[in-house]
Scaffold this active site. Structure first.
Site, PDB file in Angstrom:
ATOM      1  N   ARG A 183       0.826  -1.212   0.000  1.00  0.00           N
ATOM      2  CA  ARG A 183       0.000   0.000   0.000  1.00  0.00           C
ATOM      3  C   ARG A 183       0.862   1.265   0.000  1.00  0.00           C
ATOM      4  O   ARG A 183       0.460   2.304  -0.533  1.00  0.00           O
ATOM      5  CB  ARG A 183      -0.928   0.008   1.214  1.00  0.00           C
ATOM      6  CG  ARG A 183      -2.022  -1.063   1.163  1.00  0.00           C
ATOM      7  CD  ARG A 183      -3.121  -0.832   2.189  1.00  0.00           C
ATOM      8  NE  ARG A 183      -2.641  -0.930   3.557  1.00  0.00           N
ATOM      9  CZ  ARG A 183      -2.617  -2.042   4.273  1.00  0.00           C
ATOM     10  NH1 ARG A 183      -3.024  -3.180   3.722  1.00  0.00           N
ATOM     11  NH2 ARG A 183      -2.186  -2.044   5.525  1.00  0.00           N
ATOM     12  N   SER A 238      -1.261 -16.923   5.640  1.00  0.00           N
ATOM     13  CA  SER A 238      -2.024 -16.071   6.543  1.00  0.00           C
ATOM     14  C   SER A 238      -3.241 -16.854   7.002  1.00  0.00           C
ATOM     15  O   SER A 238      -4.210 -17.007   6.271  1.00  0.00           O
ATOM     16  CB  SER A 238      -2.465 -14.779   5.828  1.00  0.00           C
ATOM     17  OG  SER A 238      -3.152 -13.931   6.721  1.00  0.00           O
ATOM     18  N   ASN A 293      -4.614 -18.469  13.331  1.00  0.00           N
ATOM     19  CA  ASN A 293      -3.902 -19.269  14.324  1.00  0.00           C
ATOM     20  C   ASN A 293      -4.757 -19.523  15.555  1.00  0.00           C
ATOM     21  O   ASN A 293      -4.788 -20.626  16.095  1.00  0.00           O
ATOM     22  CB  ASN A 293      -2.593 -18.549  14.695  1.00  0.00           C
ATOM     23  CG  ASN A 293      -1.648 -19.433  15.469  1.00  0.00           C
ATOM     24  OD1 ASN A 293      -1.942 -19.816  16.573  1.00  0.00           O
ATOM     25  ND2 ASN A 293      -0.512 -19.755  14.862  1.00  0.00           N
ATOM     26  N   CYS A 294      -5.452 -18.481  15.999  1.00  0.00           N
ATOM     27  CA  CYS A 294      -6.264 -18.611  17.216  1.00  0.00           C
ATOM     28  C   CYS A 294      -7.514 -19.462  16.991  1.00  0.00           C
ATOM     29  O   CYS A 294      -8.191 -19.845  17.956  1.00  0.00           O
ATOM     30  CB  CYS A 294      -6.667 -17.227  17.719  1.00  0.00           C
ATOM     31  SG  CYS A 294      -5.250 -16.199  18.177  1.00  0.00           S
ATOM     32  N   ILE A 305      17.600  -4.965   8.739  1.00  0.00           N
ATOM     33  CA  ILE A 305      16.788  -6.130   9.082  1.00  0.00           C
ATOM     34  C   ILE A 305      15.800  -5.741  10.188  1.00  0.00           C
ATOM     35  O   ILE A 305      16.193  -5.200  11.229  1.00  0.00           O
ATOM     36  CB  ILE A 305      17.654  -7.321   9.553  1.00  0.00           C
ATOM     37  CG1 ILE A 305      18.664  -7.694   8.468  1.00  0.00           C
ATOM     38  CG2 ILE A 305      16.774  -8.516   9.906  1.00  0.00           C
ATOM     39  CD1 ILE A 305      19.604  -8.826   8.872  1.00  0.00           C
ATOM     40  N   TYR A 306      14.534  -6.036   9.951  1.00  0.00           N
ATOM     41  CA  TYR A 306      13.461  -5.765  10.911  1.00  0.00           C
ATOM     42  C   TYR A 306      12.889  -7.104  11.391  1.00  0.00           C
ATOM     43  O   TYR A 306      13.037  -8.135  10.727  1.00  0.00           O
ATOM     44  CB  TYR A 306      12.364  -4.920  10.259  1.00  0.00           C
ATOM     45  CG  TYR A 306      12.816  -3.522   9.883  1.00  0.00           C
ATOM     46  CD1 TYR A 306      12.449  -2.426  10.650  1.00  0.00           C
ATOM     47  CD2 TYR A 306      13.624  -3.305   8.766  1.00  0.00           C
ATOM     48  CE1 TYR A 306      12.867  -1.144  10.310  1.00  0.00           C
ATOM     49  CE2 TYR A 306      14.049  -2.036   8.421  1.00  0.00           C
ATOM     50  CZ  TYR A 306      13.673  -0.959   9.196  1.00  0.00           C
ATOM     51  OH  TYR A 306      14.093   0.299   8.870  1.00  0.00           O
ATOM     52  N   ALA A 307      12.232  -7.073  12.529  1.00  0.00           N
ATOM     53  CA  ALA A 307      11.629  -8.308  13.052  1.00  0.00           C
ATOM     54  C   ALA A 307      10.351  -7.974  13.806  1.00  0.00           C
ATOM     55  O   ALA A 307      10.251  -6.921  14.457  1.00  0.00           O
ATOM     56  CB  ALA A 307      12.602  -9.049  13.970  1.00  0.00           C
ATOM     57  N   TYR A 331     -25.681   2.365  28.992  1.00  0.00           N
ATOM     58  CA  TYR A 331     -26.498   1.590  29.931  1.00  0.00           C
ATOM     59  C   TYR A 331     -27.902   1.374  29.389  1.00  0.00           C
ATOM     60  O   TYR A 331     -28.580   2.302  28.948  1.00  0.00           O
ATOM     61  CB  TYR A 331     -26.593   2.294  31.287  1.00  0.00           C
ATOM     62  CG  TYR A 331     -27.769   1.863  32.113  1.00  0.00           C
ATOM     63  CD1 TYR A 331     -27.931   0.522  32.477  1.00  0.00           C
ATOM     64  CD2 TYR A 331     -28.749   2.767  32.504  1.00  0.00           C
ATOM     65  CE1 TYR A 331     -29.030   0.104  33.206  1.00  0.00           C
ATOM     66  CE2 TYR A 331     -29.851   2.367  33.243  1.00  0.00           C
ATOM     67  CZ  TYR A 331     -29.995   1.040  33.595  1.00  0.00           C
ATOM     68  OH  TYR A 331     -31.083   0.630  34.309  1.00  0.00           O
ATOM     69  N   LYS A 362     -24.691   1.889  37.354  1.00  0.00           N
ATOM     70  CA  LYS A 362     -23.285   1.867  37.770  1.00  0.00           C
ATOM     71  C   LYS A 362     -22.665   0.622  37.148  1.00  0.00           C
ATOM     72  O   LYS A 362     -22.830  -0.492  37.642  1.00  0.00           O
ATOM     73  CB  LYS A 362     -23.166   1.815  39.290  1.00  0.00           C
ATOM     74  CG  LYS A 362     -23.648   3.070  39.996  1.00  0.00           C
ATOM     75  CD  LYS A 362     -23.516   2.913  41.511  1.00  0.00           C
ATOM     76  CE  LYS A 362     -24.008   4.161  42.240  1.00  0.00           C
ATOM     77  NZ  LYS A 362     -23.938   3.987  43.718  1.00  0.00           N
TER      78      LYS A 362
END
Length: 574
Positions: free
Chosen positions: A21, A38, A41-42, A288-290, A436, A444
């Site tokens: 993008r 992709s 996983n959960c 390098i990124y992680a 509410y 409350k």
């Protein structure tokens, strides 16, 4: 610009999409050693249990759809086997053909995730001992259930994956035992909050075995015998050996950052071997990124280094890494570990730090325990929420919260997570203007109620004592235990040595109390005992209120059966 991304799922896939993008011209290659780039996983445990029935539903994006939409060169079943930072090159093996080749890069992003722990125990190589981390793992377990029709399963580990797997296996009709090395499940919760989960799960039929360490696996009559011993957590039985039979075993004993590539490439590593990154998700190598489960990040509440293996933070990290690769300079402010789990009808959630962490960091903190119905008690279906809120003793700043209950847990934990992100003090929860209507809340809200109690504590209107201080108080010469519940409630169970004077009789019976002693007051939930303390303190008595009341004390001390029904101000169930 040429960017190589190693690993997909939450961090890598979100980074790839954001990169495209931001830069339509960039050459982006994604390497993924599994067949899925992709995936949810959960959601994996819910495919095992048949809640998610279509295997295709686990894939958020296929290699074809992702590559087609974002024009990314997606290479599944291609494993990065080494990185050469000096040459800015990655060595890759095609797992289908065995061919190896090299790709150079301008920028490299690592999203290797974490690997399931498979301890080197005797018998661990048996094919009936499985892990649940990838789609392939899930499909193999589901296939085993359908073909072998097992009757008994043992789950090793009481974290998110272990508990979700246990629930789904039980929903499929299996008898399930869950073995946990510690004295509680769900490490994000404190022990006292987890006790409610223990009681509920045992009530649902789970054979929950805490304080056990698995020592090995032995084939037995077509199945496996799981051998274990009790840990030092149970002094009277420490070291005692046990065994239990299973048709198959699911190892869910936790995960470790998968950082072999980073280590071999000479990148700086932190706790548990996680990759060290700065606020831009940049490693010790500027190119390098992680991101994701493999990185060490800053905890938002404490400012300390932490490992937070959750999908939400991984997604945000991927976006921020992409921003920085493209020169936008975005900053990752850290994670506070907000998490939630469904356990049959129950929900448990947490955000920020728990009491174990606060003690380890030697923070000057306090806590309140509140019970509130999830919506107006006169509207049908109201159920209790138990909320534990931690705050800084001197400033009132919110540090963490845990909730166990049913409907409405998710809403309240998210409100509290936002309050912590904003740096709010506990007393400021009283001012939160929350929606509410009787089917959804009360005038409350439970979040407001936590704020009111914190405000009372901070202002000195009430002093507290806690469940772990209650036993033995009756034998202390300067203490007097006072139970202000109804006589019927008192007869059904009470703290040893407590004397019963119902709240509505208290004013007329003050002469029965010793003004030379500190009065330790309790009721069922903490409300009536707070009212009693206000009466007593204004009549010259020193008194303390039991946080969470007898209900909370009983969960922790006696593993009582779980009861979700809310109670009225006199202790009568509504």
């Amino acid at each position: 610009m040429k960017v190589i991304i190693i690993g997909g799922v939450a961090g890598g896939a979100s980074a790839a999409a954001r990169l495209r993008r931001l830069d339509e011209k960039a050459e982006i290659i994604m390497l993924e050693r599994s067949g899925y780039i992709s995936y949810a996983n959960c959601g994996l445990p819910y495919y095992i249990g048949g809640v998610i029935r279509e295997k295709g539903a686990l894939s958020v994006q296929t290699p074809e759809s992702f590559g087609g939409r974002f024009r990314i060169d997606v290479r599944v079943r291609n494993e990065a086997i080494s990185i050469d930072p000096k040459e800015k090159a990655v060595r890759v093996r095609n797992l289908e053909t065995g061919e190896e080749y090299t790709e150079t890069y301008d920028k490299l992003l690592l999203s290797p995730g974490a690997k399931a722990i498979r301890p080197a125990l005797p018998g661990i190589e048996d094919a009936r001992i499985m892990t649940l981390r990838t789609v392939e793992d899930t499909l193999a377990i589901r296939e085993y259930l359908e073909e072998k029709k097992p009757k008994r399963a043992v789950v090793v580990g009481g974290g998110f994956i272990g508990l979700e797997a246990a629930e789904n296996l039980m929903e499929e009709g299996l008898e399930v035992s869950l073995i946990q090395m510690e004295d509680q499940v769900l490490p994000p919760l404190d022990y006292d909050m987890a006790c409610q989960v223990h009681a509920y799960l045992r009530g649902k039929g789970l054979d929950l075995r805490l304080n056990r360490t698995v020592t090995g696996f032995v084939p037995d009559e077509g199945g496996l015998r799981v051998q274990m011993k009790r840990t030092a957590g149970m002094a009277e039985a420490a070291g005692q050996e046990e065994s239990i039979r299973a048709d198959f075993v699911l190892m869910a004993a936790g995960v470790l950052p998968e950082t072999g590539l980073a280590r071999e490439a000479g990148l700086a590593l932190g706790q548990k071997g996680a990759i060290v990154v700065n606020e831009h998700m940049q490693t010790s190598d500027a190119d390098i990124y992680a991101v994701g489960d493999a990185v060490e990040i800053r905890h938002f509440i404490t400012g300390k280094k932490a490992l937070v293996a959750l999908a939400g933070p991984a997604n945000r990290q991927g976006r921020i890494a992409a921003d920085n690769i493209c020169g936008l300079g975005s900053v990752y402010e850290g994670a506070q570990g907000s998490s939630i789990i469904k356990l049959f009808e129950m929900t448990a959630a947490s955000t920020g730090i728990n009491e174990k962490q606060a003690k380890a960091l030697e923070l000057d903190y306090d806590k309140v325990i509140t019970f509130s119905a999830n919506h107006a008690t006169y509207y049908p279906g109201a159920e209790n929420l138990t909320i534990k809120t931690l705050f800084d003793r001197s400033t009132g700043k919110l540090l963490g919260a845990q909730i166990v209950g049913f409907d409405g847990v998710d809403k309240r934990i998210d409100v509290l997570a936002c309050a912590m992100r904003a740096g709010m003090r506990g007393e400021e929860l009283t001012d939160m203007d929350l929606a509410y209507a009787p089917p959804y809340s009360s005038a409350k809200d439970p979040v407001n109620m936590a704020g009111y109690v914190i405000e009372n504590v901070m202002n000195g209107l009430v002093e507290q004592y806690h469940w772990d201080e209650a036993d033995g108080l009756s034998e202390t010469k300067d203490a007097f235990l006072l139970d202000v519940r109804t006589e019927g409630e008192y007869q059904n169970g009470h703290i040893p040595g407590a004397v019963n004077i119902p709240l509505d009789e208290l004013r007329e019976r003050l002469s029965e109390l010793d003004r030379e002693k500190t009065l330790y007051v309790n009721c069922q939930s903490g409300l009536r005992s707070y009212l009693a303390c206000r009466i007593l303190s204004q009549n010259g008595f020193l008194c303390k209120n039991l946080a969470g009341g007898y209900r909370f004390y009983e969960y922790v001390m006696s593993d009582r059966a779980f009861d979700a029904a809310p109670a009225g101000p006199c202790g009568v169930k509504l």
